[in-house]
Design an enzyme around this catalytic site. Structure first.
Site, PDB file in Angstrom:
ATOM      1  N   SER A  48     -11.057  -0.701  -1.054  1.00  0.00           N
ATOM      2  CA  SER A  48      -9.784  -0.700  -0.325  1.00  0.00           C
ATOM      3  C   SER A  48      -9.983  -1.038   1.148  1.00  0.00           C
ATOM      4  O   SER A  48      -9.068  -1.544   1.801  1.00  0.00           O
ATOM      5  CB  SER A  48      -9.110   0.674  -0.439  1.00  0.00           C
ATOM      6  OG  SER A  48      -8.679   0.911  -1.754  1.00  0.00           O
TER       7      SER A  48
ATOM      8  N   HIS B 119      -3.602   6.137   3.395  1.00  0.00           N
ATOM      9  CA  HIS B 119      -4.404   4.994   2.959  1.00  0.00           C
ATOM     10  C   HIS B 119      -3.906   3.689   3.574  1.00  0.00           C
ATOM     11  O   HIS B 119      -4.686   2.881   4.108  1.00  0.00           O
ATOM     12  CB  HIS B 119      -4.358   4.931   1.428  1.00  0.00           C
ATOM     13  CG  HIS B 119      -5.262   3.913   0.802  1.00  0.00           C
ATOM     14  ND1 HIS B 119      -4.867   2.613   0.571  1.00  0.00           N
ATOM     15  CD2 HIS B 119      -6.531   4.013   0.341  1.00  0.00           C
ATOM     16  CE1 HIS B 119      -5.846   1.952  -0.013  1.00  0.00           C
ATOM     17  NE2 HIS B 119      -6.877   2.776  -0.167  1.00  0.00           N
TER      18      HIS B 119
ATOM     19  N   ASP C  86       0.838  -1.197   0.000  1.00  0.00           N
ATOM     20  CA  ASP C  86       0.000   0.000   0.000  1.00  0.00           C
ATOM     21  C   ASP C  86       0.877   1.254   0.000  1.00  0.00           C
ATOM     22  O   ASP C  86       2.017   1.220  -0.482  1.00  0.00           O
ATOM     23  CB  ASP C  86      -0.942  -0.017   1.212  1.00  0.00           C
ATOM     24  CG  ASP C  86      -2.292   0.612   0.893  1.00  0.00           C
ATOM     25  OD1 ASP C  86      -2.352   1.838   0.772  1.00  0.00           O
ATOM     26  OD2 ASP C  86      -3.288  -0.136   0.776  1.00  0.00           O
TER      27      ASP C  86
END
Length: 1635
Positions: A459, A269, A44
């Protein structure tokens, strides 16, 4: 107060949902199966180990055990080794002195240094926050007071000095310019302010146990205050980079210290994902992730330089890192909430490597499906790869999430998010395995300055499943039960909770159910297919499933299908011994079942370790329009209850074929939240766009809809032909949405009421197709060589055609100037020994004008997971190696705004096959540049019109069945010039055909214009072409001159002497030598504020001596006279221009070198006044020949009078400069008076006011005329001079100026009569008037006949606008003298057509009047007064021919005047010469000044030089530079002003010219450097900064930046000096940054 019901029971379980998938009950039942003893690798944007919940596991161990940045954005080149510490300091690569703390332990004593650019590490939001803080606290605190102080100084000076002194002294002028320059510099600094960020020195050393790195965040060398970290793998140390950014960093070291990897995060994220999967809050268990006991490995695949986009390099490195770490630990799960859309899924190095991790390293790989719904077939890659081994996850929203996380007013039923990507894959594979909650409030990185945040998307669904898998493996490990990534995926699918109200393409097998999955895994852990995945290949394309888009009434379709088992390999089992035994023993008897009646499949299949073909039959004819799903499931006949062994998904998209001219209509469709209406339509032939029209009759409600249209084309991504938009539907007006269409290909139109839009709404809608289809497809290529490109257009229905062809980009193609292939280091070797090589291509290109640039590697663009090459990153640098931009696989995402200059593009491509990289060593790169203005191609309706440039096509109606031909003409040369085309450069843009606005928005075709080379014009033929021998000599001379500046030392001196001997008069030799010893544009030669120049006095004197040779050898007067000429009509004008421009260049070079040398001498001896005077005089001379950069520049001209000049000379300079200032700012005429002070005293009076002019400030024209009479003239002549000058005042701008050349007063008396009225006029009513000129009379006529010609002036009649010339026949020369009186006034007028005209006619005088009556004729003025304001004729009647011969001289210059056709132009009127001047002097001034007409503002002023070569030497000097000027009617005209310095002035006069400085911004870089020397010498720091900024714009360099820094410090602008100093390492790095 009324009590309000308050619900204090907050549904915290809905913030990070776990109940929906059974996680809460599972962990309550098995508290130890919380993921402990498992490791999740997070592919990620990076995980923050300092974030809440990510410090420790449920067992107290470190949560984030490894942390790597695989993208390379944090790499620091530490190959520079320092082995010596001096006084406790080492020198960093920024040049700063770094103090080494005494507490450091470094047994080797060696340090490695590098540079970290934190802005390359920061996410965009963090970078913006830091920039805002730095501007407020580092820039504004200094700039605002400095700007206010500079403005106040200027205002005080203007109020105290300028306002009180109309004429400023030289010092005051300089001070005013300096203060203005300071204000301007500060204004520009604020406008151009850009924070490039800090630059930190990094120091790396080994303490005997681990590598340690320190980062100097103080930027002052204080290493003790910066973060000091050990390798994260060994120490788990991390800290924030600075107190302000809160960016958690750690370090790794590669290549034995050659590379320091500073690990940050490109977004929050990854931290949010990790918290969902594995967050642990011992005191708040509701915040826990799904598997709080698992450990985390953070592998950053997002690149901060690309805005968090993943790269092929990062993905491969992350896979390599998993393979390497598997040697010392078991990585159980990989979560990857990243992905893109691929054009195909059955190939690609990245995809192959991902599958290898699963297949050989026993890792379960969970991946998000993507957020590109609601259309079908919108899955990303991954999970859509060649092998279906990844666990794809869709996003689900539960009622609890709606209430707690999204704070919705109403509790709705759960379902898929509207935006969640749907299956199937383009090849038919289902893509999604399961779905899971796709939103959560979870921990985020500390740099966000938040503790937690709500984020949603697939996600967030993927880490939920990753946590489920970790918990399952934790339990299986505890029970010591075998499993594989294949069995985990299979059991997740078989145990999932199928949601009947959700489409199968959005949920896969259903909502994940951890408890049931664990039961399946524990109950069926020893099944034969546990370590087996089944490869399904369907149809000719070998798809992973079946995806059909049939036509109605298609016959049944038989589909060949092959099933083949693939076994799990272990990376340690090199010989596959364990796998071979499993392959031999494998065998299953399967029952095939399908619930759909329209699918027929075999009932049974016996499967061993071999590919087994079977056939399916699909009958689609009876299926209603819409999407249909079926699955052929294979069950083990021995245990069907454990679920399907494999599945063959089948999707049929049954379309509707609407009538070509009838829209598809749906009426009053009821939409609830998350409701989706899908329509599959076949656009009719000829359709190119469609329009969706939506409306509702409910005036009180508003609906929010996500509309998605899509067409799937072979081997093209779903993004290539789609429209996706959120729209609102109200009752006020219909909502229209156009979309692009490819005719004949099934299109899906999806209308989805947004999941969070509460309430029901009844909506009606239509889908209508339109079309204007050309014959060239999707891309039109127009070649300049064709001249005219013909196309045809057909229409689907009656349509308005309005073609617009616009070119928006120029696209030059460049080839690499350098190419290298190198093997990469250990972190880029795929285990066990697959070496990856790097191809590094370097490209050089030039940008002629500031624009937006996008480098495009066409061969590799738009591909990532499907690409054969794993990387295609590019980095763009300016000429100083400053990084300007970075880009990768998708060029449309990356563009850079560049200024004019030279640039370097470095492209990095990687592959393990060196030979494939060798094929790309000449890889072309397209450098797309946006044009300043779009260029439109002309479109015509016929070939003839296109050829002749006739009437252009505008619009027309075209009906179905008809074809419209159109003709596109090639670009004319004037339009091509705007795009600055070069060889190999093309133009691109778009072509639209529809007049309809909706059609133009979506139906645009690519337009490519293949241009030819620029027009060639043959050079003018040189009649006096040099002989070959001369050409050879010139070539040798030029060649030697070109090499001279490149030499140095003895070779330079030797060649210089040889050239002087061989070409003794060639000035270019001296200039080339000056360039060699003192390079004119070398920034290292610029002055320092507090440092003497590193030169000797003798060296400076040598430069001055050589410069003087050049200056003295150039005839400055002749050169200036040429430069003042704006229109040279001579046959060899081009040759003359080249020679004069070369001389001008040499003169400027010489003055620059001389002036710089004088400035250096002055700095060496600042108290020497003669040096200062000499330097100032040199600058004054230089300015005469330089060009002004701005038409608005003010000319500052000092009066050059020297008060020490002798009285005899004083008169000469008393009024040396006269000029008038015109009312129009575009015109300023500077006129020198040409008086000669050596003229006799008797003549002095005549010349006192030699220059006459009229001031036309009023557009209606006021004439101010000085009477030129000389009071000393004899009484007899006085009458003749009374009205010496007659003129006409012409207000019409169309009037021509007719100028009479003056007569020679020395002509004999007999001839005087003939020339007395030599002036002939023409009628000025029409601009096309032809001049009708009377031929002069025969000079042999007797004196008696002279009277007949005394008034030989004839007029033209103005009654006809086309002009008729009425000419009186000349008188009979035989008339007697007695009759002469009758003809004395032979002037007759004509009557004008205007009835208002009054004729004023003087009666002729009595011819018997005596000579005493001659005075009556003194004012013999005749004229007509015209009522038309455009015409007024003033005509002078000639004097009585009986006047004595002595008076004839008075008429020699009877009339000089210029016409005022433009009300803005001044009339410069020359008073006639005094006829009493001696004959010798009269000739000199006879033609003193001739003007030309200024009827056009662009008209050139042609001025005759009035010098008389016979003047005495004493007078010659005075007139040598009497008059030089150009007409400034055009604002772009250059002003060439001659300083009238007398070269004979004594040394005492030098002081006067010490300040004779005319200053302006100069365009020539050589002059700019000299200007800097001059400003530094005189301490004019503000003006010096302006000049240095101009040098920096042309050719940026560190040396110029350092001079700017010195100037800032001199002005006390410490903040600006500090900002400049800190930016130097970024702007001028020593090496390129690593990829």
């Amino acid at each position: 107060m009324v009590d309000e019901p308050i619900d204090c029971d907050f549904p915290v379980w809905g913030l990070l949902p776990k109940k929906e998938t059974g996680v809460v009950s599972f962990l309550n039942k098995y508290p130890k199966y919380d993921g402990r003893d498992t490791i999740i690798a997070i592919f990620d944007s990076g995980v923050d180990p300092a974030a809440a919940g990510l410090q420790v596991t449920s067992t107290g161990e470190t949560k984030v055990i490894e942390r790597y940045d695989c993208s390379g954005c944090g790499d620091v080149d530490t190959s520079t080794v320092i082995k010596k510490v001096t006084d406790g300091h080492i020198t960093g690569l920024t040049g700063r002195k770094l103090k080494v703390p005494e507490t450091w332990k470094n047994p080797t004593g060696t340090y490695r240094v590098g540079i970290l650019h934190p802005f390359s590490l920061y996410p965009s939001k963090l970078r913006e926050r830091i920039q805002e803080h730095r501007k407020e606290h580092l820039w504004d605190v200094g700039h605002k007071p400095a700007f206010a102080a500079a403005n106040k100084q200027l205002q005080d000076f203007e109020s105290e000095v300028v306002s009180k002194n109309p004429t400023l002294s030289l010092e005051d002028k300089f001070m005013k310019e300096e203060l203005e320059a300071r204000v301007e510099v500060l204004q520009n600094a604020e406008k151009k302010y850009t924070d490039l960020g800090p630059t930190y020195d990094c120091v790396l050393f080994h303490d005997g146990e681990v590598w340690r790195a320190c980062i100097d965040t103080s930027e002052s060398g204080d290493l003790a205050s910066g973060p000091l970290l050990g390798e994260y793998s060994a120490t788990h140390e991390h800290t924030h980079l600075t107190d302000l950014d809160e960016m958690t960093i750690s370090i790794n070291v590669h290549d034995e210290g050659q590379t320091l990897e500073v690990v940050g995060m490109c977004s929050t994220h990854g931290t949010h994902v990790a918290a969902i999967a594995s967050g642990y809050f011992p005191d708040e268990p509701d915040k826990n992730g799904v598997a709080p006991g698992s450990k985390i490995i953070s592998l950053t695949i997002g690149d901060s330089r690309l805005g968090s986009m993943e790269t092929g390099t990062a993905l491969i490195r992350a896979c390599i890192k998993v393979m390497e770490l598997s040697k010392k630990m078991k990585i159980d799960v990989i979560n990857m909430s990243y992905g893109e859309h691929a054009h195909w899924s059955n190939a690609g190095r990245v995809g192959e490597t991902i599958c290898a991790v699963v297949n050989r390293y026993d890792v379960a790989w969970v991946v998000s499906a993507g957020n590109h719904g609601p259309a079908l077939a919108t899955l990303g890659a991954p999970p859509d790869l060649a092998q279906p081994v990844l666990i794809g996850v869709g996003a689900y929203v539960s009622p609890e999430m709606m209430a707690a996380a999204y704070s919705m007013r109403e509790r709705l039923g759960g379902g898929a998010f509207s935006w969640s990507s749907r299956g199937p894959a383009p090849d038919g594979g289902i893509g999604l395995a399961v779905c899971a909650p796709g939103g959560a409030v979870a921990s985020v990185a500390r740099f966000t300055l938040r503790n937690s945040q709500l984020m949603n998307g697939t996600s967030m669904a993927a880490p939920h499943v990753a946590g489920v898998v970790a918990a399952l493996i934790s339990g299986l490990k505890d029970k010591n039960l075998p499993y594989s990534p294949y069995s985990i995926k299979r059991m997740l699918e078989n145990s999932a909770t199928y949601l009947s109200h959700v489409e199968p393409w959005a949920q896969g097998a259903g909502l994940v159910n951890i408890e049931k999955a664990f039961d399946y895994l524990t109950s069926y852990h020893s099944v034969p297919e546990r370590d087996v995945t089944f490869s399904i290949q369907c149809g000719a394309a070998n798809g992973k499933g079946v995806l059909l888009r049939p036509r109605p009434a298609d016959p049944p379709l038989d589909i060949a299908l092959t099933v083949e088992p693939h076994f799990l390999h272990h990376h340690d089992d090199v010989d596959n011994k364990a796998v071979i035994q499993k392959q031999i023993s494998f065998g299953m008897r399967l029952a095939l079942a399908c619930a759909a009646e329209w699918v027929a499949a075999p009932a049974h299949l016996d499967l061993a370790h071999a590919a087994r073909p079977i056939a399916l039959r699909v009958r689609t004819a009876r299926l209603p329009p819409g999407a249909h799903f079926a699955s052929v499931n294979a069950y083990d006949v021995n245990c069907p209850e454990r679920g399907a062994v494999f599945r063959v998904p089948i999707t049929v998209l049954q379309p509707v074929s609407p009538a070509p001219h009838a829209p598809f209509t749906a009426t009053d469709v009821l939409f609830r939240p998350a409701h989706i209406a899908r329509h599959f339509l076949i656009p009719p032939n000829g359709a190119t766009w469609g329009v969706l029209k939506m409306w509702t009759s409910d005036q009180e409600k508003t609906g929010r809809f996500l509309v998605h249209t899509m067409q799937l084309l072979p081997r093209r991504s779903c993004r290539c032909h789609e429209t996706q938009k959120m729209v609102n539907v109200t009752g006020e007006a219909p909502t229209l949405l156009p979309f692009q269409v490819v005719d004949g290909v099934t299109i899906e139109v999806v209308i989805a009421k947004y999941w969070a839009n509460i309430g029901e709404l009844s909506v009606s809608y239509t889908i209508e197709f339109h079309g204007l289809k050309p014959d060239f497809g999707s891309r039109l290529v127009v070649a300049a060589g064709e001249g005219v490109r013909a196309i045809t257009v057909g229409a689907l229905r009656l349509q308005e055609v309005q073609p617009v062809a616009q070119l928006k980009y120029s696209e030059p193609v460049v080839r690499p100037s350098e190419s290298k292939i190198i093997p990469l280091t250990a972190r880029d070797i795929i285990p066990p020994t697959r070496q990856i090589y790097q191809l590094l291509n370097t490209y050089n290109f030039h940008i002629a004008k500031a624009t937006e640039v996008s480098p495009i590697i066409t061969m590799l663009s738009e591909m990532l997971y499907e690409s054969e090459f794993e990387s295609q990153m590019w980095m763009l640098y300016n000429s100083c190696k400053q990084l300007m931009g970075v880009g990768d696989a998708y060029p449309s995402k990356y563009s850079v705004k560049l200024e004019k200059g030279d640039y370097v593009l470095r492209v990095n491509v990687r592959h393990e096959n060196r030979s494939l990289l060798e094929r790309l060593q000449e890889l072309p790169v397209l450098v797309q540049q946006r044009l300043p203005q779009p260029i439109t191609l002309d479109v015509y309706c016929s070939h003839l019109q296109a050829l002749t440039g006739g009437k252009k096509f505008v619009s027309a109606s075209l009906s179905n069945g008809n074809v419209l031909p159109l003709y596109i003409a090639a670009l004319p040369a004037d339009k091509l010039a705007r795009s600055t085309l070069s060889v190999g450069q093309n133009l691109t843009g778009t072509l639209t055909l529809a007049r309809d606005e909706l059609g133009r928005r979506v139906d645009a075709r690519a337009l490519h214009y293949a241009a030819c080379e620029a027009p060639r014009r043959p050079p003018p033929r040189d009649r006096d072409r040099a002989r070959p021998a001369d050409d050879y000599s010139d070539a040798c001379k030029d060649f030697a001159t070109g090499w001279l500046p490149k030499l140095e030392g003895e070779k330079l001196e030797q060649l210089y002497e040889e050239m002087q001997q061989k070409f003794p008069g060639y000035l270019g030799t001296h200039i080339a030598y000056l360039q060699a010893v003192d390079p004119p544009t070398d920034p290292k030669k610029l002055p320092h504020a507090n440092q003497e120049p590193d030169v000797t006095k003798a060296w400076c004197e040598q430069l001055i001596a050589i410069s003087d040779k050049v200056i003295k050898a150039i005839d400055q007067d002749k050169l200036l006279a040429y430069l003042g000429t704006k229109n040279d009509i001579r046959s060899d004008a081009n040759k003359i221009k080249q020679e004069q421009e070369r001389l001008r260049g040499w003169a400027v070079e010489a003055w620059c070198r001389r002036g710089a040398a004088l400035c250096r001498l002055h700095q060496l001896a600042p108290d020497n006044p003669t040096l200062a005077a000499a330097a100032a005089g040199n600058y004054a001379d230089l300015l005469r020949f330089t060009d002004l950069t701005d038409p608005k520049v003010r000319l500052h001209q000092l009066a050059p009078d020297n008060p020490t000049l002798a009285a005899a000379a004083a008169g000469n300079y008393a009024d040396l400069l006269r000029f008038t200032d015109l009312t129009d700012p575009k015109v300023r005429l500077h006129q020198l008076a040409p008086d000669n002070p050596t003229l006799a005293a008797a003549a002095a009076g005549n010349y006192a006011d030699l220059l006459r002019f009229t001031d036309l400030t009023d557009p209606k024209v006021r004439l101010h005329q000085l009477a030129p009479d000389n009071p000393t003239l004899a009484a007899a002549a006085a009458g003749n001079y009374a009205d010496l000058l007659r003129f006409t005042d012409l207000t019409d701008p169309k009037v021509r100026l007719h100028q009479l050349a003056p007569d020679n007063p020395t002509l004999a008396a007999a001839a005087a009569g003939n020339y007395a009225d030599l002036l002939r006029f023409t009628d000025l009513t029409d601009p096309k008037v032809r001049l009708h000129q009377l031929a002069p009379d025969n000079p042999t006529l007797a004196a008696a006949a002279a009277g007949n010609y005394a008034d030989l002036l004839r007029f033209t009649d103005l009654t006809d606008p086309k002009v008729r010339l009425h000419q009186l026949a000349p008188d009979n020369p035989t008339l007697a003298a007695a009759a002469a009186g009758n003809y004395a006034d032979l002037l007759r007028f004509t009557d004008l057509t205007d009835p208002k005209v009054r004729l004023h006619q003087l009666a002729p005088d009595n011819p018997t009047l005596a000579a005493a009556a001659a005075g009556n004729y003194a004012d013999l003025l005749r004229f007509t007064d015209l009522t038309d304001p455009k015409v007024r004729l003033h005509q002078l009647a000639p004097d009585n021919p009986t006047l004595a011969a002595a008076a004839a001289g008075n008429y020699a210059d009877l009339l000089r005047f210029t016409d005022l056709t433009d009300p803005k132009v001044r009339l410069h009127q020359l008073a006639p010469d005094n006829p009493t001047l001696a004959a010798a002097a009269a000739g000199n001034y006879a033609d003193l000044l001739r003007f030309t007409d200024l009827t056009d503002p662009k008209v050139r002023l042609h001025q005759l030089a009035p010098d008389n070569p016979t003047l005495a030497a004493a007078a010659a000097g005075n007139y040598a530079d009497l008059l030089r000027f150009t007409d400034l009617t055009d604002p772009k005209v250059r002003l060439h002003q001659l300083a009238p310095d007398n070269p004979t002035l004594a040394a005492a006069a030098a002081g006067n010219y010490a300040d004779l400085l005319r200053f302006t911004d100069l365009t020539d870089p050589k002059v700019l450097h000299y200007g800097v020397w001059h400003c530094f010498t005189n301490k004019h720091w503000g003006r010096a900064i302006k000049l240095l900024n101009k040098i920096q714009e042309e050719r940026p360099s560190k040396e110029v930046e350092e001079r700017l820094l010195e100037a800032y410090e001199q002005l006390g602008w410490k903040y600006l000096a500090t900002a400049t100093q800190l930016s130097l390492p970024i702007k001028y790095p020593s090496v390129y940054r690593p990829f």
